[in-house]
Design a protein around this motif. Structure first.
Motif, mmCIF file in Angstrom:
data_model
loop_
_atom_site.group_PDB
_atom_site.id
_atom_site.type_symbol
_atom_site.label_atom_id
_atom_site.label_comp_id
_atom_site.label_asym_id
_atom_site.label_seq_id
_atom_site.Cartn_x
_atom_site.Cartn_y
_atom_site.Cartn_z
ATOM 1 N N PRO A 1 6.765 -1.066 7.889
ATOM 2 C CA PRO A 1 5.805 0.023 7.755
ATOM 3 C C PRO A 1 6.483 1.325 7.321
ATOM 4 O O PRO A 1 7.582 1.642 7.755
ATOM 5 C CB PRO A 1 5.223 0.189 9.161
ATOM 6 C CG PRO A 1 5.685 -0.970 9.946
ATOM 7 C CD PRO A 1 6.851 -1.552 9.258
ATOM 8 N N GLN B 1 -0.636 0.499 7.392
ATOM 9 C CA GLN B 1 0.686 0.309 6.805
ATOM 10 C C GLN B 1 1.280 1.635 6.346
ATOM 11 O O GLN B 1 2.472 1.883 6.497
ATOM 12 C CB GLN B 1 0.598 -0.665 5.629
ATOM 13 C CG GLN B 1 1.918 -1.158 5.141
ATOM 14 C CD GLN B 1 2.624 -2.040 6.147
ATOM 15 O OE1 GLN B 1 2.020 -2.618 7.039
ATOM 16 N NE2 GLN B 1 3.918 -2.144 6.015
ATOM 17 N N ASP C 1 7.472 -2.498 -1.792
ATOM 18 C CA ASP C 1 7.614 -2.366 -0.351
ATOM 19 C C ASP C 1 8.850 -3.128 0.099
ATOM 20 O O ASP C 1 9.517 -3.773 -0.705
ATOM 21 C CB ASP C 1 6.355 -2.817 0.392
ATOM 22 C CG ASP C 1 6.000 -4.269 0.155
ATOM 23 O OD1 ASP C 1 6.742 -4.975 -0.534
ATOM 24 O OD2 ASP C 1 4.971 -4.723 0.680
ATOM 25 N N THR D 1 2.756 0.302 13.710
ATOM 26 C CA THR D 1 1.590 0.607 12.886
ATOM 27 C C THR D 1 0.505 1.139 13.811
ATOM 28 O O THR D 1 0.730 1.307 15.004
ATOM 29 C CB THR D 1 1.099 -0.642 12.125
ATOM 30 O OG1 THR D 1 0.684 -1.621 13.070
ATOM 31 C CG2 THR D 1 2.178 -1.217 11.223
ATOM 32 N N THR E 1 6.467 -7.035 6.697
ATOM 33 C CA THR E 1 6.545 -5.845 5.870
ATOM 34 C C THR E 1 6.938 -4.671 6.744
ATOM 35 O O THR E 1 6.398 -4.481 7.829
ATOM 36 C CB THR E 1 5.189 -5.567 5.193
ATOM 37 O OG1 THR E 1 4.833 -6.718 4.420
ATOM 38 C CG2 THR E 1 5.265 -4.361 4.286
#
Length: 129
Positions: free
Chosen positions: A100, A41, A86, A57, A98
């Motif tokens: 990165p 991450q 985040d 990623t 999410t």
């Protein structure tokens, strides 16, 4: 990470010899998976284009068109070890992802806030189709 290392040491000192290695091995594998996830991450990158976002990623490359994005949210998480933030994207279908490379462990980090603003501006910009 130190918590899991402490658990492995405690299990190694308190368990009988045959069972000790199962505890130490299990905690070590879990700790290694958590470390790989954090590194993946943290070293990841996000490319913003007029068509959408490309999330990269260590182990995955995913493209999300802007038409599938319903929202950009900043998420703050607080644990005993501290607070970190985040960025997540909400999609029409599927679970949130999410982003990165967009995270911080500081309060009111100007670089992090600039990243969030840039992502929101790219999403709000009309697409040229």
């Amino acid at each position: 990470m130190l918590t899991f290392a402490g658990m492995a040491v405690a299990a190694g000192l308190t368990e009988p010899a045959p069972e000790r290695w199962w505890w130490i091995g299990g905690v070590a594998v879990f700790d290694l998976l958590a470390l790989i996830s954090m590194v993946s991450q943290g070293t990841g990158a996000t490319l913003l284009t007029s068509q959408g976002m490309e999330l990269r990623t260590l182990f995955r490359h995913r493209s999300v068109p802007w038409s599938e994005v319903t929202g950009i949210e900043k998420r703050c998480r607080t644990r005993r070890s501290g607070t970190w933030s985040d960025v997540r994207i909400r999609r029409v279908q599927g679970r949130p992802l999410t982003v990165p490379g967009a995270f911080t462990a500081r309060w009111h980090d100007p670089k992090f806030e600039a990243k969030v603003a840039t992502i929101r501006q790219c999403r709000a910009r009309p697409t040229d189709t």
